[in-house]
Design a protein around this motif. Sequence first.
Motif, PDB file in Angstrom:
ATOM      1  N   ALA A   1      -8.175 -10.856   5.011  1.00 39.44           N
ATOM      2  CA  ALA A   1      -6.766 -10.999   4.862  1.00 39.44           C
ATOM      3  C   ALA A   1      -6.415 -11.326   3.415  1.00 39.44           C
ATOM      4  O   ALA A   1      -5.455 -10.873   2.825  1.00 39.44           O
ATOM      5  N   ALA A   2      -7.313 -12.127   2.448  1.00 42.58           N
ATOM      6  CA  ALA A   2      -7.305 -12.364   1.345  1.00 42.58           C
ATOM      7  C   ALA A   2      -7.375 -11.261   0.469  1.00 42.58           C
ATOM      8  O   ALA A   2      -6.386 -11.054  -0.551  1.00 42.58           O
ATOM      9  N   VAL A   3      -8.285 -10.330   0.773  1.00 39.71           N
ATOM     10  CA  VAL A   3      -8.119  -9.184  -0.026  1.00 39.71           C
ATOM     11  C   VAL A   3      -6.979  -8.354   0.379  1.00 39.71           C
ATOM     12  O   VAL A   3      -6.308  -7.714  -0.472  1.00 39.71           O
ATOM     13  N   GLY A   4      -6.378  -8.182   1.425  1.00 43.59           N
ATOM     14  CA  GLY A   4      -5.161  -7.541   1.536  1.00 43.59           C
ATOM     15  C   GLY A   4      -3.979  -8.152   0.897  1.00 43.59           C
ATOM     16  O   GLY A   4      -2.860  -7.395   0.337  1.00 43.59           O
ATOM     17  N   LYS A   5      -4.015  -9.567   0.936  1.00 43.12           N
ATOM     18  CA  LYS A   5      -2.936 -10.151  -0.076  1.00 43.12           C
ATOM     19  C   LYS A   5      -3.185  -9.919  -1.483  1.00 43.12           C
ATOM     20  O   LYS A   5      -2.145  -9.657  -2.245  1.00 43.12           O
ATOM     21  N   ALA A   6      -4.460  -9.773  -1.938  1.00 45.22           N
ATOM     22  CA  ALA A   6      -4.532  -9.499  -3.406  1.00 45.22           C
ATOM     23  C   ALA A   6      -4.161  -8.161  -3.733  1.00 45.22           C
ATOM     24  O   ALA A   6      -3.607  -7.862  -4.892  1.00 45.22           O
ATOM     25  N   ILE A   7      -4.637  -7.201  -2.853  1.00 46.71           N
ATOM     26  CA  ILE A   7      -4.154  -5.594  -3.304  1.00 46.71           C
ATOM     27  C   ILE A   7      -2.534  -5.697  -3.090  1.00 46.71           C
ATOM     28  O   ILE A   7      -2.010  -4.843  -3.885  1.00 46.71           O
ATOM     29  N   ALA A   8      -1.920  -6.517  -2.306  1.00 46.52           N
ATOM     30  CA  ALA A   8      -0.437  -6.598  -2.157  1.00 46.52           C
ATOM     31  C   ALA A   8       0.345  -6.911  -3.513  1.00 46.52           C
ATOM     32  O   ALA A   8       1.124  -6.398  -3.902  1.00 46.52           O
ATOM     33  N   ALA A   9      -0.243  -8.205  -3.944  1.00 39.09           N
ATOM     34  CA  ALA A   9       0.101  -8.797  -5.233  1.00 39.09           C
ATOM     35  C   ALA A   9      -0.004  -7.688  -6.309  1.00 39.09           C
ATOM     36  O   ALA A   9       0.909  -7.809  -7.175  1.00 39.09           O
ATOM     37  N   LYS A  10      -1.123  -7.055  -6.309  1.00 38.31           N
ATOM     38  CA  LYS A  10      -1.175  -6.122  -7.590  1.00 38.31           C
ATOM     39  C   LYS A  10      -0.427  -4.835  -7.504  1.00 38.31           C
ATOM     40  O   LYS A  10       0.301  -4.240  -8.387  1.00 38.31           O
ATOM     41  N   ALA A  11      -0.035  -4.205  -6.110  1.00 34.81           N
ATOM     42  CA  ALA A  11       0.813  -3.278  -5.773  1.00 34.81           C
ATOM     43  C   ALA A  11       2.051  -3.709  -6.312  1.00 34.81           C
ATOM     44  O   ALA A  11       2.731  -2.885  -7.148  1.00 34.81           O
ATOM     45  N   LEU A  12       2.575  -4.890  -5.844  1.00 34.09           N
ATOM     46  CA  LEU A  12       3.906  -5.046  -6.242  1.00 34.09           C
ATOM     47  C   LEU A  12       4.038  -5.329  -7.799  1.00 34.09           C
ATOM     48  O   LEU A  12       5.256  -5.057  -8.374  1.00 34.09           O
ATOM     49  N   ALA A  13       2.996  -6.027  -8.588  1.00 36.84           N
ATOM     50  CA  ALA A  13       3.136  -5.810  -9.694  1.00 36.84           C
ATOM     51  C   ALA A  13       3.146  -4.440 -10.530  1.00 36.84           C
ATOM     52  O   ALA A  13       3.710  -4.179 -11.545  1.00 36.84           O
ATOM     53  N   ALA A  14       2.636  -3.458  -9.886  1.00 34.47           N
ATOM     54  CA  ALA A  14       2.615  -2.345 -10.339  1.00 34.47           C
ATOM     55  C   ALA A  14       3.967  -1.486 -10.151  1.00 34.47           C
ATOM     56  O   ALA A  14       3.999  -0.342 -10.439  1.00 34.47           O
ATOM     57  N   GLY A  15       4.783  -2.087  -9.259  1.00 32.70           N
ATOM     58  CA  GLY A  15       6.074  -1.633  -8.700  1.00 32.70           C
ATOM     59  C   GLY A  15       5.858  -0.638  -7.436  1.00 32.70           C
ATOM     60  O   GLY A  15       6.928   0.128  -7.246  1.00 32.70           O
ATOM     61  N   ILE A  16       4.774  -0.824  -6.691  1.00 31.26           N
ATOM     62  CA  ILE A  16       4.726  -0.183  -5.435  1.00 31.26           C
ATOM     63  C   ILE A  16       5.123  -1.315  -4.295  1.00 31.26           C
ATOM     64  O   ILE A  16       4.416  -2.088  -4.210  1.00 31.26           O
ATOM     65  N   GLU A  17       5.962  -0.743  -3.331  1.00 30.02           N
ATOM     66  CA  GLU A  17       6.388  -1.494  -2.357  1.00 30.02           C
ATOM     67  C   GLU A  17       5.934  -0.919  -0.885  1.00 30.02           C
ATOM     68  O   GLU A  17       5.712  -1.240  -0.011  1.00 30.02           O
ATOM     69  N   THR A  18       5.973   0.452  -0.967  1.00 29.02           N
ATOM     70  CA  THR A  18       5.703   1.223   0.270  1.00 29.02           C
ATOM     71  C   THR A  18       4.275   2.082   0.011  1.00 29.02           C
ATOM     72  O   THR A  18       4.160   2.705  -0.885  1.00 29.02           O
ATOM     73  N   ILE A  19       3.353   2.035   1.057  1.00 27.28           N
ATOM     74  CA  ILE A  19       2.368   2.763   1.154  1.00 27.28           C
ATOM     75  C   ILE A  19       2.112   3.375   2.279  1.00 27.28           C
ATOM     76  O   ILE A  19       2.727   3.494   3.550  1.00 27.28           O
ATOM     77  N   VAL A  20       0.838   4.320   2.415  1.00 26.63           N
ATOM     78  CA  VAL A  20       0.454   4.967   3.583  1.00 26.63           C
ATOM     79  C   VAL A  20      -1.071   4.425   3.838  1.00 26.63           C
ATOM     80  O   VAL A  20      -1.903   4.355   2.899  1.00 26.63           O
ATOM     81  N   PHE A  21      -1.241   3.841   4.947  1.00 25.72           N
ATOM     82  CA  PHE A  21      -2.575   3.412   5.258  1.00 25.72           C
ATOM     83  C   PHE A  21      -3.612   4.133   5.663  1.00 25.72           C
ATOM     84  O   PHE A  21      -3.654   4.796   6.541  1.00 25.72           O
ATOM     85  N   ASP A  22      -4.923   4.153   5.078  1.00 15.84           N
ATOM     86  CA  ASP A  22      -5.818   5.018   5.449  1.00 15.84           C
ATOM     87  C   ASP A  22      -7.102   4.171   5.922  1.00 15.84           C
ATOM     88  O   ASP A  22      -7.768   3.328   5.028  1.00 15.84           O
ATOM     89  N   ARG A  23      -7.322   4.016   7.178  1.00 17.58           N
ATOM     90  CA  ARG A  23      -8.462   3.268   7.612  1.00 17.58           C
ATOM     91  C   ARG A  23      -9.827   3.828   7.536  1.00 17.58           C
ATOM     92  O   ARG A  23     -10.743   3.041   7.835  1.00 17.58           O
ATOM     93  N   ASN A  24      -9.796   4.967   7.016  1.00 15.18           N
ATOM     94  CA  ASN A  24     -11.319   5.447   6.487  1.00 15.18           C
ATOM     95  C   ASN A  24     -12.069   5.711   7.257  1.00 15.18           C
ATOM     96  O   ASN A  24     -13.597   5.765   7.189  1.00 15.18           O
TER      97      ASN A  24
END
Length: 117
Positions: free
Chosen positions: A72-95
């Motif tokens: 969950a902490a990694v999810g929040k970290a990637i969200a913070a980096k994405a918002l800093a890069a101007g990305i709000e909407t994504i497609v989820f790939d569970r791999n």
Amino acid sequence: MALSKLEKRIRIKRRVRGKISGSADLPRLSVYKSNKEIYAQLINDKDGKTLASASSREKGVDANGTKSEVSAAVGKAIAAKALAAGIETIVFDRNGFVYHGRVKALADGAREGGLKF
């Protein structure tokens, strides 16, 4: 002969990746988990570039607690980096991984962080 766990996951991964793709407007959030760590990347498949990444090995991520809490902490970290890069909407790939446990915890953490998918 039966398929191994890895072969089954790779087969599922190929099937999922045939349906989804990331772009600059709508990048793909790819998740990889090992027994010990978890990794997330935002990928632009059209250019073949990684836009942002986060993992449980980074110093900025709180790696204390259960594996699900760390995810969950990694999810929040990637969200913070994405918002800093101007990305709000994504497609989820569970791999190819099953969507429960650590993968679900990472997705929920990214949603809490402000990403939409």
